[in-house]
Design a protein around this motif. Structure first.
Motif, mmCIF file in Angstrom:
data_model
loop_
_atom_site.group_PDB
_atom_site.id
_atom_site.type_symbol
_atom_site.label_atom_id
_atom_site.label_comp_id
_atom_site.label_asym_id
_atom_site.label_seq_id
_atom_site.Cartn_x
_atom_site.Cartn_y
_atom_site.Cartn_z
ATOM 1 N N LYS A 135 43.133 49.403 32.922
ATOM 2 C CA LYS A 135 41.795 49.940 33.159
ATOM 3 C C LYS A 135 41.658 50.330 34.623
ATOM 4 O O LYS A 135 41.936 49.534 35.532
ATOM 5 C CB LYS A 135 40.715 48.924 32.795
ATOM 6 N N GLU A 192 43.004 47.088 36.251
ATOM 7 C CA GLU A 192 42.892 45.766 35.626
ATOM 8 C C GLU A 192 43.812 45.789 34.415
ATOM 9 O O GLU A 192 43.714 46.679 33.574
ATOM 10 C CB GLU A 192 41.454 45.497 35.192
ATOM 11 N N ILE A 211 40.123 50.777 38.116
ATOM 12 C CA ILE A 211 39.063 50.056 38.843
ATOM 13 C C ILE A 211 38.913 50.646 40.244
ATOM 14 O O ILE A 211 39.761 51.400 40.696
ATOM 15 C CB ILE A 211 39.341 48.544 38.929
#
Length: 255
Positions: free
Chosen positions: A253, A169, A255
């Motif tokens: 990020k 992300e 994920i």
């Protein structure tokens, strides 16, 4: 991790390192939690008599297994780690329903397998790629035939290249400086004071080490993990500032 669990984990890690040293063969952990990974990094000076390496089954895995190798071990390769990747896909594409990470993980844990035996789960369309400890791969293949309400098949990947890359992300942020408290706040959406508490309490691992200084200067490409929030990769473009003089960054990020 409370003091009692930390003491037990530290003792267990020493036992594994001693076995590798005395036995002359590699010894491995289960998949590590963020807290365990941080503690093992903190302890690395105690294990100077062995080599300590980490791998999760593929590039950029969020969950990794720790490996202790004798100092004279000649070749440490990904294949050295007891990790297998399984591919789960619908038994019939016609009746397949969208499934998420929790659906796949829940179905596997319902087989009676401990969470520590399961690593990353990467979803690629209607397929999922699950990393697990080698000794549980055959059991999962033989017993996993349903995820949520969907009938599925489960088997080994045909090749390493079949595994999809890690997905992220993308978080575009601006910060006053690359200090760890600013970066942590940007990643979590918390205030800097709340982010500072996470850091000083030992909940942030950055650049492979637990960092407790809020003023630690983060670098471009740094990998960091925040306990309870996840794993991230930092990108700091050169000379990229807002009109107000803040530094533009991108946080990826896992994920």
């Amino acid at each position: 991790m409370d003091a009692k669990r930390e003491q037990f984990f530290a003792g267990h890690m020493k036992d594994l390192a001693d076995r590798a040293d005395q036995g002359g063969y590699p010894v491995f952990t289960d998949f590590l939690t963020t807290g365990e990974y941080a503690l093992l990094h903190r302890m690395h000076r105690q294990f100077s008599y062995v080599k300590n390496h980490f791998f999760g089954g593929h590039e950029d895995c969020s969950h990794v297994v720790g490996g202790f190798f004798p100092l004279d071990w000649p070749d440490i390769r990904p294949e050295s780690f007891p990790i297998r990747c399984l591919k789960i896909q619908p038994a019939s594409g016609r009746y397949a329903q969208p499934l998420g990470h929790r659906d796949y993980l829940g179905a596997i844990l319902n087989l009676g397998i401990d969470r520590a035996k399961i690593g990353d789960i990467r979803i690629d369309g209607s397929r999922a790629f699950v990393f697990c400890k080698e000794e549980f791969a055959a059991f999962i293949q033989e017993n996993l035939y349903q995820v949520k309400h969907s009938a599925v098949t489960c088997g080994p990947v045909s090749s390493y290249e079949e595994i999809p890359p890690q997905r992220y992300e993308e978080l575009n942020r601006s910060v006053a400086s690359p200090r760890l408290d600013s970066i942590t706040a940007a990643a979590t959406g918390m205030s800097r004071s709340a982010a500072s508490q996470l850091i000083t309490q030992g909940h942030v691992v950055a650049g492979g080490e637990e960092r407790t200084s809020v003023s630690y200067s983060c670098e471009d490409g740094m990998i960091f993990t925040i306990r309870g929030f996840g794993k991230y990769r930092l990108s700091i473009p050169e000379e990229s500032y807002t009109r107000k003089g803040k530094l533009k960054i991108t946080i990826y990020k896992y994920i």
